[in-house]
Enzyme design. Structure first.
Site, PDB file in Angstrom:
ATOM      1  N   LYS A  12      51.123  49.705  34.443  1.00  0.00           N
ATOM      2  CA  LYS A  12      50.066  50.214  33.560  1.00  0.00           C
ATOM      3  C   LYS A  12      49.127  51.103  34.366  1.00  0.00           C
ATOM      4  O   LYS A  12      49.011  50.983  35.586  1.00  0.00           O
ATOM      5  CB  LYS A  12      49.285  49.070  32.904  1.00  0.00           C
ATOM      6  CG  LYS A  12      48.447  48.184  33.849  1.00  0.00           C
ATOM      7  CD  LYS A  12      47.057  48.727  34.139  1.00  0.00           C
ATOM      8  CE  LYS A  12      46.349  47.882  35.190  1.00  0.00           C
ATOM      9  NZ  LYS A  12      45.331  48.626  35.945  1.00  0.00           N
ATOM     10  N   ASP A 138      44.770  41.070  33.967  1.00  0.00           N
ATOM     11  CA  ASP A 138      45.658  42.147  33.499  1.00  0.00           C
ATOM     12  C   ASP A 138      46.881  41.627  32.758  1.00  0.00           C
ATOM     13  O   ASP A 138      47.567  42.389  32.081  1.00  0.00           O
ATOM     14  CB  ASP A 138      46.163  42.982  34.686  1.00  0.00           C
ATOM     15  CG  ASP A 138      45.186  44.066  35.107  1.00  0.00           C
ATOM     16  OD1 ASP A 138      44.337  44.443  34.278  1.00  0.00           O
ATOM     17  OD2 ASP A 138      45.281  44.530  36.251  1.00  0.00           O
TER      18      ASP A 138
END
Length: 302
Positions: A12, A138
């Site tokens: 990401k 995350d």
């Protein structure tokens, strides 16, 4: 019942990262806009006849002990679901470490998804994200993926319209790995929260609106609105990262920024051809470069 599963776990990037408060638990209140990209690790999970969890990895720098997030993810589900037995988890590492790309978090997310499927636990995505939040900030995003705004310490997610065919150049100085904890602790110790340059500018709302608008103009709008509070501590400490960002900005990209706590810097390109030219211009023996596209999810069959 299937005895093994192979998954791809996507990296990401942060299109936006604003630190909005200090939390008593040592974390920070954040507003982040996150995007999955098609730089992926492969995670193979195979049932074994013991109750042990074994981690294997193609990158010798990755710890394969209980400190590995993939191990912690497996142990968490083993603890909560007695039917989950032993397993071997083999990670083919393509996402660099210490890069701000959530490679370890993505591995953990894929282990949660893989165990749910292998042992037919029947968990919903919301339940998987709840387990993910126990492991790291995350990891819930790495379970759901796509495009999302994250608040709290990063675990509260609201999906955004998919950014399809966003073309990016991902660059990482090979010799620099940055600890996320160091970046946030340094930000706090320097008292930078009180001097936030985007406070009250509503920049995150502008970026969300740019994503929602879609169309051919969306990438250029995004490029003008990129923001990362952690650049304020990382770039002065690591001039090579600042120089890399400036080199990208000189290449007619639509915008460039450090991802997460670094050391990766990314640029948004107008198209694939431009991205390839940017990549060639900045690639050196010391800088790894990938040309990638945005993804609408983060975990899929290998």
């Amino acid at each position: 019942m299937t005895s093994r599963i192979s998954l791809k776990a996507a990296a990401k990037i942060n299109l936006y990262l604003e630190i909005t408060g200090n939390r008593p638990d040592g974390y920070h209140d954040l507003v982040m806009i996150l995007q999955s990209i098609d730089l992926c690790d492969r995670v193979d999970i195979c049932k074994t006849s013991t109750d042990e969890i074994q981690i294997l990895c193609t990158n010798p720098e990755v710890p394969c002990d209980r400190s590995n997030l993939a191990y912690k993810a497996a142990a968490l589900l083993q603890h909560n679901f007695p039917e989950v037995g032993g397993m071997e988890i083999a990670i083919d590492k393509q996402i660099p470490m210490g890069a701000g790309l959530a490679g370890g978090s993505g591995n953990a997310a894929s282990v949660l998804v893989g165990i749910d499927r292998l042992w037919e636990l029947g968990l919903t995505q919301s339940q998987l994200c709840d387990f993910a939040a126990m492991l790291g900030s995350d990891i819930p995003f790495c379970v759901s993926g796509g495009t999302a705004i994250a608040t709290g310490r990063g675990e509260i997610l609201s999906p955004l319209p998919d950014l399809t065919d966003l073309v990016l150049v991902i660059c990482k100085p090979r010799s620099i790995a940055i600890a996320t904890a160091w970046a946030y602790q340094t930000f706090r110790s320097q008292g930078l929260l009180a001097t936030s340059p985007v406070k009250n500018q509503n920049l995150s709302s502008q970026l969300v609106a740019a994503i929602a608008s879609g169309g051919d103009s969306a990438p250029s709008k995004l490029g003008r609105l990129l923001y990362n509070d952690l650049e304020r501590v990382v770039l002065p400490e690591y001039p090579a990262i600042s120089e890399l960002k400036n080199r990208l900005l000189e290449q007619e990209c639509l915008g460039a920024m450090m991802s997460g706590s670094g050391s990766t810097v990314f640029a948004i390109a107008a198209d694939l051809d431009r991205a390839q030219r940017i990549a060639e211009a900045v690639r050196t023996d010391d800088i790894d470069v990938w040309v990638v596209k945005s993804l609408v999810r983060s975990i899929f069959d290998a």
